[in-house]
Design a protein around this motif. Structure first.
Motif, PDB file in Angstrom:
ATOM      1  N   ALA A 100     -20.012  10.008   0.123  1.00 17.68           N
ATOM      2  CA  ALA A 100     -20.565  11.399  -0.352  1.00 17.68           C
ATOM      3  C   ALA A 100     -20.174  12.571   0.499  1.00 17.68           C
ATOM      4  O   ALA A 100     -19.774  13.684   0.290  1.00 17.68           O
ATOM      5  CB  ALA A 100     -21.799  11.242  -0.822  1.00 17.68           C
ATOM      6  N   GLU A 101     -20.267  12.284   2.024  1.00 23.00           N
ATOM      7  CA  GLU A 101     -20.235  13.293   2.742  1.00 23.00           C
ATOM      8  C   GLU A 101     -18.808  13.522   2.975  1.00 23.00           C
ATOM      9  O   GLU A 101     -18.311  14.834   3.172  1.00 23.00           O
ATOM     10  CB  GLU A 101     -20.767  12.777   4.254  1.00 23.00           C
ATOM     11  N   LEU A 102     -17.897  12.511   3.058  1.00 28.63           N
ATOM     12  CA  LEU A 102     -16.437  12.675   2.934  1.00 28.63           C
ATOM     13  C   LEU A 102     -15.887  13.520   1.522  1.00 28.63           C
ATOM     14  O   LEU A 102     -14.984  14.289   1.729  1.00 28.63           O
ATOM     15  CB  LEU A 102     -15.690  11.552   3.051  1.00 28.63           C
ATOM     16  N   ASP A 103     -16.541  13.175   0.590  1.00 27.11           N
ATOM     17  CA  ASP A 103     -16.126  13.900  -0.756  1.00 27.11           C
ATOM     18  C   ASP A 103     -16.502  15.434  -0.583  1.00 27.11           C
ATOM     19  O   ASP A 103     -15.999  16.013  -1.423  1.00 27.11           O
ATOM     20  CB  ASP A 103     -16.669  13.230  -1.995  1.00 27.11           C
ATOM     21  N   ARG A 104     -17.370  15.762  -0.115  1.00 25.62           N
ATOM     22  CA  ARG A 104     -18.082  17.151   0.175  1.00 25.62           C
ATOM     23  C   ARG A 104     -16.928  17.975   0.695  1.00 25.62           C
ATOM     24  O   ARG A 104     -16.535  17.807   1.664  1.00 25.62           O
ATOM     25  CB  ARG A 104     -19.469  17.139   0.795  1.00 25.62           C
ATOM     26  N   PRO A 105     -16.970  19.308  -0.081  1.00 27.71           N
ATOM     27  CA  PRO A 105     -15.911  20.283   0.439  1.00 27.71           C
ATOM     28  C   PRO A 105     -16.470  20.639   1.871  1.00 27.71           C
ATOM     29  O   PRO A 105     -17.680  21.093   1.955  1.00 27.71           O
ATOM     30  CB  PRO A 105     -15.915  21.402  -0.679  1.00 27.71           C
ATOM     31  N   SER A 106     -15.536  21.042   2.716  1.00 21.31           N
ATOM     32  CA  SER A 106     -15.835  21.779   3.923  1.00 21.31           C
ATOM     33  C   SER A 106     -16.227  22.938   3.960  1.00 21.31           C
ATOM     34  O   SER A 106     -15.424  23.776   3.228  1.00 21.31           O
ATOM     35  CB  SER A 106     -14.718  21.436   4.935  1.00 21.31           C
ATOM     36  N   THR A 107     -17.250  23.441   4.448  1.00 14.45           N
ATOM     37  CA  THR A 107     -17.701  24.799   4.538  1.00 14.45           C
ATOM     38  C   THR A 107     -16.939  25.559   5.671  1.00 14.45           C
ATOM     39  O   THR A 107     -17.261  26.822   6.055  1.00 14.45           O
ATOM     40  CB  THR A 107     -19.155  25.228   4.544  1.00 14.45           C
ATOM     41  N   ARG A 108     -16.363  24.786   6.477  1.00 13.45           N
ATOM     42  CA  ARG A 108     -15.748  25.565   7.654  1.00 13.45           C
ATOM     43  C   ARG A 108     -14.626  26.334   7.470  1.00 13.45           C
ATOM     44  O   ARG A 108     -13.817  26.019   6.516  1.00 13.45           O
ATOM     45  CB  ARG A 108     -15.464  24.283   8.946  1.00 13.45           C
ATOM     46  N   SER A 109     -14.278  27.279   8.314  1.00 15.82           N
ATOM     47  CA  SER A 109     -13.166  28.237   8.026  1.00 15.82           C
ATOM     48  C   SER A 109     -11.923  28.044   9.004  1.00 15.82           C
ATOM     49  O   SER A 109     -12.211  27.823  10.098  1.00 15.82           O
ATOM     50  CB  SER A 109     -13.583  29.649   8.000  1.00 15.82           C
TER      51      SER A 109
END
Length: 109
Positions: A100-109
């Motif tokens: 689930a952590e890997l599927d979550r979109p990253s919020t980093r820019s």
């Protein structure tokens, strides 16, 4: 809550089995000898001594059934299976968490 008494010492069980074998010829039946030995040794019931005698007969190959060693091995293996199942459930939960952590979109820019 069910109360389970501590088992009788191994030495007492072995002594009871030997005594039954020794005194059976003096009684009308093995059951009568078992009752006398149980009473003499202060064992709760004659049925307890009967079970010890039957298990000794199985262990000595005089009666069919599972030996004490086989029963202990089965008990050990059942504990091991239960432990492995618990570990497997933990690993499944961890795997699902990290997936689930890997599927979550990253919020980093």
């Amino acid at each position: 809550m069910t109360y389970r008494a501590q088992p009788y010492p191994r030495e007492l069980r072995e002594r009871a089995v030997r005594m039954v074998a020794e005194v059976t010829p003096n009684y009308d039946s093995q059951w009568a000898a078992i009752g006398a030995v149980a009473q003499k040794l202060g064992v709760g019931t004659a049925e307890t001594v009967r079970k010890w005698v039957r298990q000794a007969e199985i262990d000595q190959g005089q009666r069919p059934g599972g030996s004490t060693e086989e029963s202990a091995e089965i008990k050990r293996l059942k504990r091991e299976v239960a432990e492995l199942r618990r570990a497997n459930e933990i690993l499944k939960a961890a795997s699902a968490f990290f997936a689930a952590e890997l599927d979550r979109p990253s919020t980093r820019s």
